[in-house]
Each structure stands twice: as structure tokens, then as C-alpha cells.
Scaffold this active site. Structure first.
Site, PDB file in Angstrom:
ATOM      1  CG  ASN A  99      -1.708   1.238   1.405  1.00  0.00           C
ATOM      2  OD1 ASN A  99      -1.755   2.083   0.510  1.00  0.00           O
ATOM      3  ND2 ASN A  99      -2.364   1.384   2.560  1.00  0.00           N
ATOM      4  CD1 TRP A 100       3.308   0.895  -2.948  1.00  0.00           C
ATOM      5  CD2 TRP A 100       3.457   2.161  -4.789  1.00  0.00           C
ATOM      6  NE1 TRP A 100       3.958   0.156  -3.900  1.00  0.00           N
ATOM      7  CE2 TRP A 100       4.062   0.911  -5.050  1.00  0.00           C
ATOM      8  CE3 TRP A 100       3.431   3.120  -5.816  1.00  0.00           C
ATOM      9  CZ2 TRP A 100       4.637   0.602  -6.282  1.00  0.00           C
ATOM     10  CZ3 TRP A 100       3.999   2.797  -7.042  1.00  0.00           C
ATOM     11  CH2 TRP A 100       4.593   1.562  -7.267  1.00  0.00           C
ATOM     12  CE  LYS A 101      -0.113   3.238   4.780  1.00  0.00           C
ATOM     13  NZ  LYS A 101       0.050   3.322   6.212  1.00  0.00           N
TER      14      LYS A 101
ATOM     15  CG  HIS B 265      -5.694   1.993   5.330  1.00  0.00           C
ATOM     16  ND1 HIS B 265      -5.220   2.931   6.222  1.00  0.00           N
ATOM     17  CD2 HIS B 265      -4.713   1.077   5.174  1.00  0.00           C
ATOM     18  CE1 HIS B 265      -3.994   2.586   6.581  1.00  0.00           C
ATOM     19  NE2 HIS B 265      -3.660   1.473   5.964  1.00  0.00           N
TER      20      HIS B 265
ATOM     21  CD  GLU C 139      -2.717   5.533   6.793  1.00  0.00           C
ATOM     22  OE1 GLU C 139      -2.753   5.534   5.558  1.00  0.00           O
ATOM     23  OE2 GLU C 139      -1.789   5.021   7.457  1.00  0.00           O
TER      24      GLU C 139
ATOM     25  CD  GLU D 201      -3.350  -2.298   7.361  1.00  0.00           C
ATOM     26  OE1 GLU D 201      -2.348  -2.632   6.735  1.00  0.00           O
ATOM     27  OE2 GLU D 201      -3.844  -1.164   7.285  1.00  0.00           O
TER      28      GLU D 201
ATOM     29  N   GLY E 272       2.867   2.441  10.746  1.00  0.00           N
ATOM     30  CA  GLY E 272       3.818   3.543  10.579  1.00  0.00           C
ATOM     31  C   GLY E 272       4.553   3.909  11.858  1.00  0.00           C
TER      32      GLY E 272
ATOM     33  CB  SER F 224       5.591  -1.763  11.814  1.00  0.00           C
ATOM     34  OG  SER F 224       5.214  -0.418  12.100  1.00  0.00           O
TER      35      SER F 224
ATOM     36  N   GLY G  86       2.997  -1.101   4.243  1.00  0.00           N
ATOM     37  CA  GLY G  86       3.013   0.328   3.938  1.00  0.00           C
ATOM     38  C   GLY G  86       4.415   0.790   3.607  1.00  0.00           C
ATOM     39  N   GLY G  87       5.081   1.430   4.583  1.00  0.00           N
ATOM     40  CA  GLY G  87       6.395   2.046   4.373  1.00  0.00           C
ATOM     41  C   GLY G  87       7.409   1.157   3.667  1.00  0.00           C
TER      42      GLY G  87
HETATM   43  P1  13P Z   1       3.221   0.501   7.648  1.00  0.00           P
HETATM   44  O1  13P Z   1       3.722  -0.784   7.047  1.00  0.00           O
HETATM   45  O2  13P Z   1       3.938   1.715   7.137  1.00  0.00           O
HETATM   46  O3  13P Z   1       3.137   0.426   9.126  1.00  0.00           O
HETATM   47  O4  13P Z   1       1.707   0.681   7.127  1.00  0.00           O
HETATM   48  C1  13P Z   1       0.835  -0.383   7.232  1.00  0.00           C
HETATM   49  C2  13P Z   1      -0.401  -0.062   6.468  1.00  0.00           C
HETATM   50  O5  13P Z   1      -1.135   0.828   6.835  1.00  0.00           O
HETATM   51  C3  13P Z   1      -0.669  -0.850   5.251  1.00  0.00           C
HETATM   52  O6  13P Z   1      -1.937  -0.599   4.764  1.00  0.00           O
END
Ligand code: 13P
Length: 258
Positions: free
Chosen positions: A12-14, A98, A100, A170, A176, A216, A237-238
Site C-alpha cells: 500500500n503505497w499510500k 483503511h 487512515e 491492521e 507507521g 510495520s 506500507g512504508g
Molecule cells: P506501515 O507498514 O507503514 O506500518 O503501514 C501499514 C499499512 O497501513 C498498510 O496498509
């Protein structure tokens, strides 16, 4: 990990990567992951890069996903993107609900439910996110919150529809933050979700549905997470923004399967 369920690692590149950066990243992923056969690999770039990324991914084993959609097919909904539009650019997956989006864009169980319906109508595989925040975990409400997210998201769906979805657990406090849930903490909630689906639907569906962990995830912790019997992959994510770490995560997930 259960050997009957095919593992799935999604990035997930956000809100990251220009189109040029996106093309660079998937070009490298395509090169370095072309020998991976037993794990589904998905990248979810921002809307603006979907089409360019799809072009690069032609003839590759990496699939395309989006990060959200709106539930109407078309109309006066300024700023929104429909499932049919995602389908047309070649997306096969879409992340829905998600944390967020729940936190910053007022996503609710009800809107998550409508988005899942639209995704399924257009044959997109929804990756439905559920999970508690730190306050809820500290107040021993994890299972209640996850139950509420699942019951709300899946309200009114048939078994045939639910079979097509993927769930991503999640925990918000692990996103993050560098604070991964321990494999045991993640496994406990994954098992809870499977048992819930058993009660809501049936044993076979609960056994076959894929549940990813997100929060993470890194090359260093994917192996231990994937070793858990109810964890079928990761929503990253990251660590999906760098080609080196995403390739390592996928390869480490493969290694545990062989
Ligand atoms: P991180 O891997 O950056 O913690 O993000 C997880 C995430 O929200 C994937 O959708």
C-alpha cells in the site's frame, strides 16, 4: 500460515510516488520478482499512477490494486473514482476501509459496506481493513472493535460474496510506528476473525478466506508473522516504497512456504 491458502503480499503505497518514481519502482519489482510463483503479489499505487504502473506490469506476475473507490458507478461526485474506472485501468484489487480513511476521511462501517458492494459488482477483489487503535487495545476492546468492523463491513453479504474478499487485520497502533504486533498478538486476532466468520457463515468459508496482517511489516519480521497458522500474508506500507525491502518481504514470505 496454512498451506491451503495462497499467501498474498500487497504494497500500500499510500500518498507516495510520482508517476516517474512509480514506474521506476515497479520496473525493479518486475525484474526481481519474476521468479516468484507461489505468492500473490499486489502493488497499490495512488490513483494517478495506476495506468502507468499497469503498463509496466504487463506480462508480469505482479497484480494491480487501488487504495479506495466510491460506490456509485458515475455521476456528480467531485474528486471520487468509481469501481468501473479502476477496472478499466486494469486494477484487480482495491483496499477498502483503511484506518487512515476511517480516521481522516470519516469512513464508517456503512460506507465500507457500500464500497465492498461496488467492488464486488465490478469484479474487483476488496482488501477490507479492520483493526483497533491503541486506546481500544489498552481498554481490552480489541475483539469488540474487530467484531464490529467485520459485522458492519459484511452486513447483508452472501457467502458467495464474502468468499471473494480478503481481510487485512491492521492494528492502528502498529501502522507507521515501527511497533509491530507480536506474531502471537496478530495470530490471536486472526484466529478470532476466522472464528467469527465461522459463526457468521460457515467453517469452509472461514477456513478458506485469506487474512493479511498489516502494521510495520519489514523483511526482518515477515518470516515470524507468516509462520503463524492464521496469517496468510501482509499489507505493507512504508516498506513497500523501497524495492529492496519489498522484494525481501516477498522472498522471505516465499521461503517459509517452501
Ligand atoms: P506501515 O507498514 O507503514 O506500518 O503501514 C501499514 C499499512 O497501513 C498498510 O496498509
Amino acid at each position: 500460515m496454512n498451506t491451503m491458502r495462497r499467501p498474498i503480499i500487497a504494497g500500500n503505497w499510500k500518498m507516495n510516488k510520482s508517476n516517474f518514481e512509480a514506474i521506476d519502482l515497479v520496473t525493479l519489482l518486475k525484474r526481481d520478482l519474476n521468479d516468484v510463483n507461489d505468492v500473490d503479489i499486489v502493488v497499490c499505487p495512488p490513483f494517478t499512477a495506476l495506468s502507468d504502473v499497469k503498463d509496466v506490469l504487463t506480462d508480469s506476475n505482479i497484480m494491480l490494486g487501488a487504495q479506495n473507490l466510491y460506490w456509485e458507478d458515475a455521476g456528480a461526485f467531485t474528486g471520487e473514482i468509481s469501481a468501473s474506472m479502476l477496472k478499466e485501468v486494469g486494477a484487480q484489487f482495491v483496499i477498502i476501509g483503511h484506518s487512515e480513511r476511517r480516521q481522516y476521511f470519516a469512513e464508517t462501517n456503512d460506507s465500507v459496506n457500500k464500497r465492498i458492494k461496488a467492488a464486488l459488482k465490478w469484479n474487483l477483489t476488496p482488501i477490507v481493513c479492520v483493526g483497533e487503535n491503541l486506546h481500544e487495545r489498552e481498554n481490552n476492546r480489541t475483539f469488540d472493535v474487530v467484531r464490529d468492523h467485520c459485522e458492519g463491513a459484511f452486513d447483508g453479504f452472501s457467502e458467495e460474496e464474502i468468499e471473494k474478499i480478503i481481510i487485512a487485520y491492521e492494528p492502528v497502533w502498529a501502522i507507521g510506528t515501527g511497533k509491530t504486533a507480536t506474531p502471537q498478538q496478530a495470530q490471536e486476532v486472526h484466529r478470532f476473525i476466522r472464528e467469527l466468520l465461522m459463526r457468521m457463515y460457515n467453517e469452509e468459508l472461514a477456513r478458506d478466506i485469506r487474512i493479511q496482517y498489516g502494521g510495520s511489516v519489514k523483511p526482518e519480521n515477515i518470516t515470524e508473522l507468516m509462520a503463524q497458522p492464521d496469517i496468510d500474508g501482509a499489507l505493507v506500507g512504508g516498506a513497500s516504497l523501497s524495492h529492496e525491502s519489498f522484494v525481501k518481504i516477498v522472498k522471505n514470505a516465499c521461503a517459509i512456504r517452501t
